[in-house]
Write an enzyme that holds these catalytic residues in place. Structure first.
Site, PDB file in Angstrom:
ATOM      1  N   PHE A   1      81.203  24.047  29.261  1.00  0.00           N
ATOM      2  CA  PHE A   1      81.601  25.294  28.906  1.00  0.00           C
ATOM      3  C   PHE A   1      81.808  25.802  27.368  1.00  0.00           C
ATOM      4  O   PHE A   1      82.304  24.741  26.767  1.00  0.00           O
ATOM      5  CB  PHE A   1      82.771  25.771  29.748  1.00  0.00           C
ATOM      6  CG  PHE A   1      82.932  27.151  29.702  1.00  0.00           C
ATOM      7  CD1 PHE A   1      82.580  27.941  30.757  1.00  0.00           C
ATOM      8  CD2 PHE A   1      84.084  27.719  29.008  1.00  0.00           C
ATOM      9  CE1 PHE A   1      82.613  29.226  30.950  1.00  0.00           C
ATOM     10  CE2 PHE A   1      84.290  29.073  29.048  1.00  0.00           C
ATOM     11  CZ  PHE A   1      83.523  29.889  29.925  1.00  0.00           C
TER      12      PHE A   1
ATOM     13  N   ASP B   1      83.311  34.057  25.137  1.00  0.00           N
ATOM     14  CA  ASP B   1      84.787  34.092  25.227  1.00  0.00           C
ATOM     15  C   ASP B   1      85.320  33.334  26.253  1.00  0.00           C
ATOM     16  O   ASP B   1      84.649  32.660  27.047  1.00  0.00           O
ATOM     17  CB  ASP B   1      85.302  35.318  25.484  1.00  0.00           C
ATOM     18  CG  ASP B   1      85.237  35.816  26.821  1.00  0.00           C
ATOM     19  OD1 ASP B   1      84.193  35.557  27.511  1.00  0.00           O
ATOM     20  OD2 ASP B   1      86.084  36.503  27.728  1.00  0.00           O
TER      21      ASP B   1
ATOM     22  N   ASP C   1      73.191  30.273  32.375  1.00  0.00           N
ATOM     23  CA  ASP C   1      73.653  28.834  33.161  1.00  0.00           C
ATOM     24  C   ASP C   1      73.041  28.942  34.497  1.00  0.00           C
ATOM     25  O   ASP C   1      71.732  28.010  34.358  1.00  0.00           O
ATOM     26  CB  ASP C   1      75.312  29.332  33.209  1.00  0.00           C
ATOM     27  CG  ASP C   1      75.973  27.978  34.059  1.00  0.00           C
ATOM     28  OD1 ASP C   1      75.275  26.920  34.001  1.00  0.00           O
ATOM     29  OD2 ASP C   1      77.149  28.153  34.130  1.00  0.00           O
TER      30      ASP C   1
ATOM     31  N   ARG D   1      85.487  35.036  20.529  1.00  0.00           N
ATOM     32  CA  ARG D   1      84.385  35.575  20.541  1.00  0.00           C
ATOM     33  C   ARG D   1      83.889  35.645  19.002  1.00  0.00           C
ATOM     34  O   ARG D   1      82.758  35.811  18.670  1.00  0.00           O
ATOM     35  CB  ARG D   1      84.511  37.073  21.023  1.00  0.00           C
ATOM     36  CG  ARG D   1      84.443  37.493  22.506  1.00  0.00           C
ATOM     37  CD  ARG D   1      84.100  38.555  22.979  1.00  0.00           C
ATOM     38  NE  ARG D   1      84.631  38.943  24.248  1.00  0.00           N
ATOM     39  CZ  ARG D   1      83.846  38.708  25.525  1.00  0.00           C
ATOM     40  NH1 ARG D   1      82.565  38.302  25.392  1.00  0.00           N
ATOM     41  NH2 ARG D   1      84.328  38.967  26.693  1.00  0.00           N
TER      42      ARG D   1
END
Ligand code: 5GP
Length: 188
Positions: A160, A167, A111, A173
């Site tokens: 996101f 997760d 990120d 996940r």
């Protein structure tokens, strides 16, 4: 999804699919071929960054047709659940000595790139013969400094995302694909 009902189909917190399962499979196979060619004669030590990279590393390791070795480490960053502060601490260190090894760091998602630049500095200090990074996802336009990412799966928009190892508070996940997460973020 092999005929089964998608157990997440009515989850209101899940948005659009960012990378579909078949696209992931194909790209991981391509990365495996590339890494097999690049590391011929010098099998790498794969260093997975837990927990997010565990699914990607598992698939990638089997796509590399070389006698790779595997190790894992876990890092925690100080910051809120969805942003990184850049202050990173090693929560679980490697078992292996990196001296003289060809190290390939396997990351789930980059990120800001702060986690990765900290990790790179920390691992380079251990004097590996080489150190490269294979990141499954890189968020577009998010990195303040240019990161030297040798292998990248996909460039994705700065939403996101969850799935394929990623997760929110330990959930999602095991989603087989990567999807936008639209729900509230609970600190896990
Ligand atoms: P960075 O230091 O590059 O800003 O953040 C990297 C770490 O933050 C990743 O290894 C991952 O744990 C977490 N992260 C960043 N973006 C996302 C995202 O979209 N979804 C999830 N689940 N984790 C993310």
């Amino acid at each position: 999804m092999s005929g089964a009902v998608d157990p997440w189909h009515d989850d209101p917190h899940l948005g659009e699919i960012v990378v579909a399962e078949d696209v992931l499979d194909k790209r991981v196979a391509e990365l495996g071929d590339e890494l097999t060619a690049d590391y011929e004669g010098r099998p790498p030590l794969l260093v997975g960054v837990l927990k997010g990279a565990f699914v990607f590393m598992s698939d990638l390791a089997r796509a590399i047709k070389l006698p790779v070795e595997i190790d894992v480490m876990a890092v925690a960053s100080y910051g809120s659940a969805t942003t990184t502060s850049g202050v990173v601490r090693i929560v679980k260190d490697l078992d292996s000595d990196l001296t003289g090894r060809h190290v390939l760091v396997v990351e789930d998602i980059v990120d800001s790139g702060l986690t990765l630049s900290y990790l790179r500095r920390s691992l380079l200090a251990r004097e590996p013969a080489s150190l490269e990074v294979c990141a499954l996802l890189v968020k577009e336009g998010q990195q303040p400094v240019k990161l030297d990412l040798r292998y990248v799966g996909f460039h994705v928009p700065p939403d996101f995302v969850v799935g394929y190892g990623l997760d929110v508070a330990e959930r999602y996940r095991n989603l087989p694909d990567v999807r936008v997460y639209k729900g509230p973020v609970t600190v896990g």
